[in-house]
Scaffold this active site. Structure first.
Site, mmCIF file in Angstrom:
data_model
loop_
_atom_site.group_PDB
_atom_site.id
_atom_site.type_symbol
_atom_site.label_atom_id
_atom_site.label_comp_id
_atom_site.label_asym_id
_atom_site.label_seq_id
_atom_site.Cartn_x
_atom_site.Cartn_y
_atom_site.Cartn_z
ATOM 1 N N LYS A 142 0.838 -1.145 -0.160
ATOM 2 C CA LYS A 142 0.050 0.067 -0.169
ATOM 3 C C LYS A 142 0.924 1.142 0.087
ATOM 4 O O LYS A 142 2.041 1.226 0.408
ATOM 5 C CB LYS A 142 -0.916 -0.081 1.060
ATOM 6 N N ASP A 164 -2.351 -1.389 10.294
ATOM 7 C CA ASP A 164 -2.290 -1.440 8.664
ATOM 8 C C ASP A 164 -2.938 -2.755 8.353
ATOM 9 O O ASP A 164 -3.586 -3.005 7.014
ATOM 10 C CB ASP A 164 -1.001 -1.215 7.863
#
Ligand code: C5P
Length: 316
Positions: free
Chosen positions: A11, A141
């Site tokens: 990401k 995350d």
């Protein structure tokens, strides 16, 4: 099913804003997260023993109980002891393509893949929100990595609201191989330097979060306006990481001199990403910046925004 292979995308953060401190010691954040097509492949195989065994060719990846993928198996064994007993131990092979300690959630996305893979392998029937709740126990995350795509993340980063997919934007990632930034160091340094700006009351947090929800970057994403998206990138952690790592700062400047839509550090760094309108532009700018900086320690990847999180590639 005895074995699963999953794709676990990295990401980047299009927006990372630190609002204040939380009672749990973490920071209250509002972020816009984006998956990219650069990813690891995670193979899970029931090994017929009681052990969890990790394999990875990359010597930077720990193969013991400190690896988040290992912790993900332990978590599933604790939460679902009957299935754990029936299915026994696991071999996990990580094909590492995402650079390590890079601000790209490489460890988190591996843990996310393990949760998704075990859910399938043990036929647990957990929904994405249930998997994300489990992921939050492993790291801030991990919940985003499970569902991926484009999303707003609030709280510690674990509260996820999906946004429409952005797939037409190309992403150059660049990282100095010998450079790693510790995420706790980045957040603690930010706290030391900026805590006088922290907002910690419920109303203030709501206002700052709302400002992002109704702000220009979300509007640009809804319109899929890549020029505006590139111009509106924001990361509070640049304020503490860039002065300490001038190479990273110079890399961002090098990209901004070229025809990119925008360039910024991802997460706590040190990876820098640059957004480009086409693959051809991205490839040629990566070449130009590589030549201009001319450092054999600097690696580049050209990839694309990705509309999903963990996906299954094969099962046998
Ligand atoms: O959640 P995770 O283990 O990935 O976080 C790594 C570190 O980043 C934490 O130990 C903390 O220092 C910092 N962090 C934070 N606030 C967040 C997320 C991470 O301070 N919301």
């Amino acid at each position: 099913m005895q074995s699963y292979s999953l794709f676990a995308p990295a990401k980047i953060n299009l927006h990372l804003e630190i609002i204040g401190d939380r009672a749990d010691g973490y920071h209250q954040l509002v972020m816009i997260m984006q998956s990219v097509n650069l990813g690891d492949i995670i193979h899970l195989r029931a090994n017929g023993t009681d052990s969890i065994r990790l394999y990875c060719q990359n010597p930077q990846v720990p193969l013991d109980n400190t690896n988040l993928a290992y912790k993900a198996v332990r978590l599933m064994q604790e939460k679902f002891p009957k299935s754990a007993h029936n299915f026994g131990g696991l071999d996990i092979t990580i094909e590492k393509n995402i650079p390590v300690a890079a601000g790209l959630a490489g460890g988190s996305t591996n843990a996310a893949a393990v949760l998704v893979g075990i859910n399938l392998m043990w036929s647990l029937g957990l929904t994405q929100p249930e998997l994300r709740d489990l992921g939050a126990l492993l790291g801030s995350d991990v919940p985003f990595c499970i569902s991926g795509g484009t999303a707003i993340a609030t709280g510690r980063g674990e509260e996820i609201e999906p946004l429409p997919d952005l797939t037409d934007i190309w992403v150059i990632l660049a990282k100095y191989n010998n450079l790693g930034v510790s995420t706790p160091w980045a957040y603690n340094t930010y706290r030391e330097q900026y805590n006088h700006l922290y907002v910690c009351d419920g109303q203030g947090i709501k206002q700052r979060t709302h400002a992002v929800h109704s702000g220009n970057l979300v509007k640009a994403i809804l319109k899929r306006n890549s020029e505006e998206i590139g111009a509106l990138l924001y990361n509070d952690l640049e304020k503490v990481v860039l002065p300490e790592y001038p190479f990273v700062s110079a890399l961002i400047t090098a990209f901004k001199k070229e025809n990119v839509l925008g360039a910024m550090m991802s997460g706590s760094g040190p990876t820098v990403f640059a957004l480009c309108a086409t693959e051809q532009i991205a490839t040629s700018i990566a070449d130009i910046v590589e030549k201009n900086i001319n450092d054999s320690n600097l690696s580049f990847w050209v990839t694309q925004m990705c509309p999903h999180g963990i996906i299954t590639i094969s099962n046998e």
